[in-house]
Design a protein around this motif. Structure first.
Motif, mmCIF file in Angstrom:
data_model
loop_
_atom_site.group_PDB
_atom_site.id
_atom_site.type_symbol
_atom_site.label_atom_id
_atom_site.label_comp_id
_atom_site.label_asym_id
_atom_site.label_seq_id
_atom_site.Cartn_x
_atom_site.Cartn_y
_atom_site.Cartn_z
ATOM 1 N N ALA A 95 0.846 -1.193 0.000
ATOM 2 C CA ALA A 95 0.000 0.000 0.000
ATOM 3 C C ALA A 95 0.877 1.237 0.000
ATOM 4 O O ALA A 95 2.059 1.177 0.376
ATOM 5 C CB ALA A 95 -0.908 0.002 1.238
ATOM 6 N N ALA A 96 0.292 2.364 -0.386
ATOM 7 C CA ALA A 96 1.034 3.625 -0.367
ATOM 8 C C ALA A 96 1.513 3.959 1.040
ATOM 9 O O ALA A 96 2.628 4.451 1.231
ATOM 10 C CB ALA A 96 0.163 4.754 -0.905
ATOM 11 N N SER A 97 0.689 3.682 2.046
ATOM 12 C CA SER A 97 1.065 3.982 3.432
ATOM 13 C C SER A 97 2.320 3.227 3.846
ATOM 14 O O SER A 97 3.145 3.733 4.618
ATOM 15 C CB SER A 97 -0.087 3.639 4.379
ATOM 16 O OG SER A 97 -0.446 2.271 4.273
ATOM 17 N N TYR A 98 2.492 2.016 3.329
ATOM 18 C CA TYR A 98 3.684 1.212 3.622
ATOM 19 C C TYR A 98 4.928 1.893 3.050
ATOM 20 O O TYR A 98 5.971 1.973 3.702
ATOM 21 C CB TYR A 98 3.507 -0.181 3.024
ATOM 22 C CG TYR A 98 4.576 -1.192 3.381
ATOM 23 C CD1 TYR A 98 4.359 -2.117 4.394
ATOM 24 C CD2 TYR A 98 5.775 -1.240 2.689
ATOM 25 C CE1 TYR A 98 5.334 -3.068 4.710
ATOM 26 C CE2 TYR A 98 6.751 -2.176 2.993
ATOM 27 C CZ TYR A 98 6.528 -3.089 4.002
ATOM 28 O OH TYR A 98 7.498 -4.016 4.305
ATOM 29 N N GLY A 99 4.806 2.380 1.816
ATOM 30 C CA GLY A 99 5.936 3.066 1.206
ATOM 31 C C GLY A 99 6.291 4.348 1.930
ATOM 32 O O GLY A 99 7.473 4.646 2.148
ATOM 33 N N ILE A 100 5.275 5.119 2.320
ATOM 34 C CA ILE A 100 5.519 6.359 3.066
ATOM 35 C C ILE A 100 6.205 6.045 4.390
ATOM 36 O O ILE A 100 7.180 6.711 4.777
ATOM 37 C CB ILE A 100 4.194 7.108 3.304
ATOM 38 C CG1 ILE A 100 3.580 7.572 1.978
ATOM 39 C CG2 ILE A 100 4.404 8.285 4.251
ATOM 40 C CD1 ILE A 100 4.370 8.627 1.263
ATOM 41 N N ARG A 140 10.915 6.352 8.108
ATOM 42 C CA ARG A 140 11.822 5.818 9.120
ATOM 43 C C ARG A 140 13.294 6.028 8.746
ATOM 44 O O ARG A 140 14.191 5.816 9.564
ATOM 45 C CB ARG A 140 11.556 4.337 9.376
ATOM 46 C CG ARG A 140 12.145 3.372 8.356
ATOM 47 C CD ARG A 140 12.075 1.929 8.838
ATOM 48 N NE ARG A 140 12.887 1.711 10.033
ATOM 49 C CZ ARG A 140 12.997 0.545 10.665
ATOM 50 N NH1 ARG A 140 12.310 -0.501 10.248
ATOM 51 N NH2 ARG A 140 13.773 0.415 11.714
ATOM 52 N N ASN A 141 13.553 6.484 7.531
ATOM 53 C CA ASN A 141 14.926 6.693 7.070
ATOM 54 C C ASN A 141 15.279 8.165 6.883
ATOM 55 O O ASN A 141 16.267 8.493 6.233
ATOM 56 C CB ASN A 141 15.139 5.940 5.760
ATOM 57 C CG ASN A 141 15.255 4.437 5.962
ATOM 58 O OD1 ASN A 141 16.292 3.940 6.384
ATOM 59 N ND2 ASN A 141 14.166 3.723 5.682
ATOM 60 N N ARG A 188 19.188 8.678 -2.576
ATOM 61 C CA ARG A 188 19.243 9.019 -1.157
ATOM 62 C C ARG A 188 18.823 7.862 -0.256
ATOM 63 O O ARG A 188 19.316 7.716 0.856
ATOM 64 C CB ARG A 188 18.353 10.237 -0.883
ATOM 65 C CG ARG A 188 18.466 10.811 0.515
ATOM 66 C CD ARG A 188 17.346 11.811 0.785
ATOM 67 N NE ARG A 188 17.438 13.005 -0.022
ATOM 68 C CZ ARG A 188 17.696 14.224 0.455
ATOM 69 N NH1 ARG A 188 17.913 14.384 1.749
ATOM 70 N NH2 ARG A 188 17.723 15.260 -0.353
ATOM 71 N N PHE A 189 17.895 7.028 -0.743
ATOM 72 C CA PHE A 189 17.315 5.998 0.116
ATOM 73 C C PHE A 189 17.686 4.574 -0.278
ATOM 74 O O PHE A 189 17.158 3.618 0.297
ATOM 75 C CB PHE A 189 15.793 6.139 0.132
ATOM 76 C CG PHE A 189 15.312 7.389 0.814
ATOM 77 C CD1 PHE A 189 15.490 7.573 2.173
ATOM 78 C CD2 PHE A 189 14.703 8.398 0.080
ATOM 79 C CE1 PHE A 189 15.057 8.725 2.809
ATOM 80 C CE2 PHE A 189 14.269 9.555 0.695
ATOM 81 C CZ PHE A 189 14.453 9.722 2.067
ATOM 82 N N LEU A 190 18.590 4.401 -1.204
ATOM 83 C CA LEU A 190 18.932 3.043 -1.643
ATOM 84 C C LEU A 190 19.608 2.224 -0.551
ATOM 85 O O LEU A 190 19.582 0.994 -0.596
ATOM 86 C CB LEU A 190 19.833 3.108 -2.879
ATOM 87 C CG LEU A 190 19.122 3.401 -4.212
ATOM 88 C CD1 LEU A 190 20.131 3.433 -5.344
ATOM 89 C CD2 LEU A 190 18.036 2.373 -4.507
#
Length: 376
Positions: free
Chosen positions: A79-84, A89-90, A223-225
């Motif tokens: 879900a989109a919320s999971y991705g957000i 958290r990072n 940035r997030f990899l």
């Protein structure tokens, strides 16, 4: 130019479904793919190790091609919320920093930022606006204490289009992270990650990507990899394709954004359906979808405005909001729409209309007749 694609769906001709922003209707090919994938479990011995990876890799390739990105920067999420939440958290946020959000944006792109602000002492800036001045207000809200800008490409309630390219540039100028929720745009509106340069892009799959409910996509920038995922799944680890070696535990993830994948990444039915949906969207191409929808509503919008209805703008033809005149009883109008088998959504103060390539002139005419009747 695209012609009406209604034959690819199960939609009855007497029903006028102008509500893709709610749910895309199931395509025949997507349903068939899901059913065939479910049958795999009839004979589990036929499920080979390679099948755990092939479908997921195809999803990444297709989504990446749709946004002009790289497949290894794509994660499969529920879900989109999971991705957000994965991105939130990072992100390092300091006391006194601010997080810029859009007033009234979808809750999935709000709650994680509230939690982050509460835990760090940062402030939430909800940017209010209307129409063409909304982008300018966002730009003015970003300053050198801004850590995060999180928003959609269009507003989910009325389709107001934001200049995310300008907003992205401003975010980069101050060192802020740009997180885009593309759920109401990607698949119907052209988008290029190289042009916009978001640090992360999330997208649910069950709307404009024509996929199943329960699958979404996350695209991450450089940035997030190397971030920390929400869960530690076996299948995201180096060597996970060698089932004989799964007890050789490792702290190394597979390359790219795969670390952010949900557990049980290759839910076979979901994956097969997502592949078929994405293949069709890629074949149609978002710019052609825009052209088709624009042709559908070209005469409708002026007619509605002449009757006192207001169209929120700037907008794009796949999603727009209709403001109801004060002399029209909104609830009675909604009841009339239901009686006439017209499916739209009430979101905020707007009647949200979201056509697609399965719609035809009869659908738009039915909506127009209902609006005219209510405005008498």
């Amino acid at each position: 130019m695209l012609t009406c694609q209604r034959e690819k769906f199960f939609l009855p001709y007497e029903k006028h479904y102008l509500n893709c922003a709610y749910f895309s209707p199931l395509m025949r090919s997507v349903e068939e793919a899901g059913i065939e994938a479910l049958k795999l479990k009839r004979e589990p011995a036929e499920i080979t190790p390679t099948m755990f990876f092939e479908g997921a890799d195809r999803v990444r390739e297709l989504f990446a091609s749709l946004i002009n990105g790289r497949a290894d920067h794509v994660a499969i999420i529920p879900a989109a919320s999971y991705g957000i939440a994965s991105i939130a958290r990072n992100i390092k946020v300091g006391y006194g920093d601010n997080l810029v959000l859009i007033q009234g944006q979808f809750p999935s792109n709000v709650y994680s930022w509230h939690r982050l602000a509460e835990s760090t002492g940062a402030a939430i800036r909800m940017v209010e606006g209307h129409g063409a001045n909304w982008t300018q207000r966002v730009l003015e809200s970003i300053d050198y204490r801004t850590s995060v800008v999180a928003m959609g490409i269009v507003h989910w309630t009325d389709g107001t289009l934001f200049d995310v390219k300008a907003i992205g540039k401003r975010a980069r100028d101050v060192g802020a992270v740009l997180i885009i929720d593309g759920t109401q745009s990607i698949g119907a509106l052209p988008f290029d990650v190289h042009e916009i340069q978001p640090d992360a892009l999330v997208c649910s799959g069950y709307k404009w990507l024509m996929g199943p409910y329960g699958t979404g996509l996350l695209y991450v920038g450089e940035r997030f990899l190397d971030g920390i995922p929400l869960e530690e799944s076996w299948i995201t680890r180096q060597g996970s394709d060698n089932f004989d070696g799964l007890l050789n535990y490792t702290n190394q993830y597979r390359p790219g954004a795969i670390r952010y994948d949900r557990g049980q990444t290759t839910s076979f039915a979901h994956t097969a359906m997502m592949v078929k949906g994405l293949e069709q969207v890629v074949e149609w191409q978002p710019e052609n979808i825009q052209t088709y929808c624009a042709s559908l509503i070209a005469d409708f919008l002026p007619s509605a405005q002449n009757r006192g209805y207001k169209i929120a703008g700037p907008y794009r033809p796949h999603l727009f909001g209709i403001g109801v005149p004060t002399h029209v009883n909104r609830q009675q109008l909604l009841d009339q729409l239901t009686e006439r088998n017209i499916s739209v959504s009430l979101r905020g103060d707007a009647i949200r209309v979201s056509p697609h390539v399965y719609n035809n002139a009869a659908d738009i005419d039915a909506l127009q007749d209902a609006l005219v009747s209510a405005a008498k």
